[in-house]
Enzyme design. Structure first.
Site, PDB file in Angstrom:
ATOM      1  N   ASP A 201      11.381  -7.149   6.887  1.00 21.56           N
ATOM      2  CA  ASP A 201      10.418  -8.204   6.597  1.00 21.56           C
ATOM      3  C   ASP A 201      10.875  -9.099   5.445  1.00 21.56           C
ATOM      4  O   ASP A 201      10.516 -10.280   5.388  1.00 21.56           O
ATOM      5  CB  ASP A 201       9.059  -7.587   6.256  1.00 21.56           C
ATOM      6  CG  ASP A 201       8.465  -6.833   7.439  1.00 21.56           C
ATOM      7  OD1 ASP A 201       8.923  -7.075   8.575  1.00 21.56           O
ATOM      8  OD2 ASP A 201       7.560  -6.012   7.235  1.00 21.56           O
ATOM      9  N   GLY A 202      11.665  -8.554   4.529  1.00 18.23           N
ATOM     10  CA  GLY A 202      12.136  -9.348   3.398  1.00 18.23           C
ATOM     11  C   GLY A 202      13.001 -10.523   3.807  1.00 18.23           C
ATOM     12  O   GLY A 202      12.985 -11.565   3.139  1.00 18.23           O
ATOM     13  N   ASN A 300       3.419 -14.511   2.127  1.00 18.97           N
ATOM     14  CA  ASN A 300       2.615 -13.295   2.022  1.00 18.97           C
ATOM     15  C   ASN A 300       1.479 -13.429   1.015  1.00 18.97           C
ATOM     16  O   ASN A 300       0.320 -13.461   1.392  1.00 18.97           O
ATOM     17  CB  ASN A 300       3.492 -12.098   1.655  1.00 18.97           C
ATOM     18  CG  ASN A 300       3.860 -11.254   2.851  1.00 18.97           C
ATOM     19  OD1 ASN A 300       3.481 -11.563   3.972  1.00 18.97           O
ATOM     20  ND2 ASN A 300       4.597 -10.187   2.616  1.00 18.97           N
ATOM     21  N   ASP A 330      -6.330  -4.637 -13.049  1.00 22.29           N
ATOM     22  CA  ASP A 330      -4.881  -4.771 -13.091  1.00 22.29           C
ATOM     23  C   ASP A 330      -4.401  -6.126 -12.590  1.00 22.29           C
ATOM     24  O   ASP A 330      -3.264  -6.507 -12.845  1.00 22.29           O
ATOM     25  CB  ASP A 330      -4.230  -3.661 -12.272  1.00 22.29           C
ATOM     26  CG  ASP A 330      -4.215  -2.333 -13.006  1.00 22.29           C
ATOM     27  OD1 ASP A 330      -4.592  -2.314 -14.188  1.00 22.29           O
ATOM     28  OD2 ASP A 330      -3.838  -1.310 -12.390  1.00 22.29           O
ATOM     29  N   THR A 341      -1.488  -7.485   5.555  1.00 18.41           N
ATOM     30  CA  THR A 341      -0.951  -6.171   5.923  1.00 18.41           C
ATOM     31  C   THR A 341       0.111  -5.696   4.944  1.00 18.41           C
ATOM     32  O   THR A 341       0.771  -4.694   5.194  1.00 18.41           O
ATOM     33  CB  THR A 341      -0.349  -6.220   7.339  1.00 18.41           C
ATOM     34  OG1 THR A 341       0.623  -7.282   7.405  1.00 18.41           O
ATOM     35  CG2 THR A 341      -1.431  -6.477   8.382  1.00 18.41           C
ATOM     36  N   ALA A 342       0.280  -6.408   3.826  1.00 20.46           N
ATOM     37  CA  ALA A 342       1.288  -6.040   2.829  1.00 20.46           C
ATOM     38  C   ALA A 342       0.602  -5.448   1.600  1.00 20.46           C
ATOM     39  O   ALA A 342      -0.110  -4.460   1.689  1.00 20.46           O
ATOM     40  CB  ALA A 342       2.145  -7.259   2.485  1.00 20.46           C
ATOM     41  N   TYR A 343       0.797  -6.048   0.435  1.00 24.68           N
ATOM     42  CA  TYR A 343       0.236  -5.528  -0.815  1.00 24.68           C
ATOM     43  C   TYR A 343      -1.291  -5.453  -0.742  1.00 24.68           C
ATOM     44  O   TYR A 343      -1.916  -4.519  -1.246  1.00 24.68           O
ATOM     45  CB  TYR A 343       0.677  -6.443  -1.963  1.00 24.68           C
ATOM     46  CG  TYR A 343       0.444  -5.890  -3.350  1.00 24.68           C
ATOM     47  CD1 TYR A 343      -0.133  -4.637  -3.566  1.00 24.68           C
ATOM     48  CD2 TYR A 343       0.817  -6.637  -4.469  1.00 24.68           C
ATOM     49  CE1 TYR A 343      -0.334  -4.156  -4.849  1.00 24.68           C
ATOM     50  CE2 TYR A 343       0.623  -6.155  -5.759  1.00 24.68           C
ATOM     51  CZ  TYR A 343       0.032  -4.915  -5.932  1.00 24.68           C
ATOM     52  OH  TYR A 343      -0.172  -4.427  -7.203  1.00 24.68           O
TER      53      TYR A 343
END
Length: 459
Positions: A201-202, A300, A330, A341-343
């Protein structure tokens, strides 16, 4: 959307009664001597009219005039991932005000297909760096593109600096045909017809960062670790690439975020020995000499966090100029549906299909039990700033890159970009997304419940 499709959503019984009532009211108004001039809304219907005179009688354009309403074969469900397009007229005289400043136009995702105005001639190949397992696929793909399709191949200069590629004499003739570029130095935005990514994905995120404007179609092969955004396998790459070159492929438009960072430009000057001319002890002086503006296109998410500080981050979030909340925790994640769907998913957010026009706001470990992730419309503008009483600065990153510090007076403006990333689908937008959920994230994986071995006795 045709009129009968809208009727099918409301139910036949209620529609039939409302049709009769509308017809009776219209006839009554005609009997009272109402004007026979038709109501005309050029903004909504062009030359269409709600009523017209024919042979001296008022002819109503009522729902009962629709053909074959009694036939069930006429009712068809749309394949659109969005709901059916609502009618923009309300009753006989009300309609939706046409807005000339429309943010975006959403096409039916089922009809999003790739086509070429002219045959593609150039392709950008992006390879994951420092991965020896990708050297052979990279060479095979480049040979196929240059020798069999006679295409111009662009690669990043640091890719060819890999010793395994630089020292390969058999690959030398192919390598001489490459066009090279360097990130942040060379502009290739108007020279690339489509992009092929080899990695995870990167690589797709990196391809997005290279194009701050319009993005060519991206074909991503799964040769990395996760592969949520890379639907293609490399085994049959020849036939798959040929289909893309011929324009036979489905597309999913992954929305991006347009981010503008405005920083108060401060020039730090240190007085020698910390003492001014008048003998007064002085700290470092900051002189404001202007503002620094930076813009990014993000696929993203934008992450604002507390950085190395042990204090809570304390940032204000504005929506269209109105303060909606202060994040104490945080940090906060502002993500696209692709980034959900990532972080954001790891922080407890819902997962959104990439065709949904939305922006997700997700707190990171908020010091509040009631702070839940929210979804806002794609057309709004968000602004994030340090709260006046914040104890420390914050840090921001864009798709995990370009990390920088945010101080008092700085601002981060975020809205949906008009330049999406067109990602080529293996099958279609729905099938690819749910297959990625199942294969990569193991969504809703659970051991099946056993049925009863013996039927229960009836009591």
């Amino acid at each position: 959307m045709i009129l009968r499709d809208w009727i099918s959503l409301s139910g036949r019984g209620s529609c039939s009664s409302s049709m009769e009532m509308s017809r009776e009211k219209l006839c009554a108004s005609r009997a009272d001597g109402s004007s026979d001039s038709a109501y005309h809304c050029s903004a909504c219907h062009g030359d269409e009219e709600w009523g017209s005179t024919s042979r001296g009688r008022a002819k109503s354009r009522s729902l009962s005039a629709s053909p074959a309403l009694g036939s069930t074969k006429e009712f068809r469900r749309t394949r659109s991932l969005h709901g059916p397009c609502p009618v923009t007229t309300f009753g006989p005289k009300a309609c939706m005000l046409q807005n000339p400043k429309t943010i975006m136009h959403i096409q039916d995702p089922a009809s999003q297909r790739l086509t070429w105005n002219k045959p593609p001639k150039s392709v950008l190949v992006i390879k994951k760096i420092r991965d020896a397992s990708l050297l052979q696929p990279f060479k095979e793909l480049c040979v196929y593109l240059t020798e069999e399709n006679n295409m111009i191949v662009y690669v990043e200069k640091k890719v060819l600096e890999d010793p395994a590629i630089a020292n390969d004499e058999n690959f030398g003739p192919v390598k001489k045909k490459f066009c090279t570029f360097r990130e942040d130095y060379d502009d290739i935005s108007n020279q690339i017809d489509f992009i092929i990514c080899l990695g995870g994905d990167g690589t797709l995120l990196y391809a997005s960062s290279l194009f701050q404007g319009s993005v060519p179609p991206v074909m991503a092969f799964h040769l990395g670790s996760l592969g949520f955004l890379t639907p293609f396998n490399f085994e049959n790459f020849q036939s798959q690439v040929t289909q893309v070159i011929e324009g036979n492929a489905a597309l999913v438009l992954r929305s991006r975020l347009k981010v503008k960072v405005v920083k108060e430009h401060r020039e730090k000057t240190t007085v020698q020995n910390g003492i001014e001319e008048n003998g007064v002890v002085s700290a470092n002086l900051e002189k404001e000499v202007g503002k620094q503006i930076m813009q990014y296109q993000v696929l993203n998410e934008v992450v604002v966090d507390r950085g190395p500080s042990s204090y809570l981050s304390n940032v204000d979030v504005f929506l269209d100029g109105h303060l909606i909340t202060t994040v104490q925790g945080d940090g906060v994640i502002v993500s696209t549906p692709t980034g959900s769907t990532a972080y954001a998913a790891a922080a407890g957010a819902s997962m959104i299909h990439p065709n949904v026009p939305a922006i997700m706001i997700t707190p990171i470990c908020p010091h509040s039990l009631s702070f839940r992730p929210i979804v806002v419309p794609a057309g709004v503008e968000l602004k994030i700033m340090l709260s006046p009483d914040a104890r420390n600065t914050a840090w921001v990153s864009f798709d995990g890159r370009k990390r920088q510090e945010i101080c008092h007076g700085d601002s981060i403006s975020i809205t949906t970009s008009c330049y999406p990333l067109p990602s080529i689908c293996f099958r279609d937008p729905v099938s690819d997304w749910f297959e990625s959920l199942a294969e990569c994230l193991h969504w809703n994986v659970r051991k099946k419940q056993n049925n009863f071995a013996v039927e229960e006795e009836e009591f």
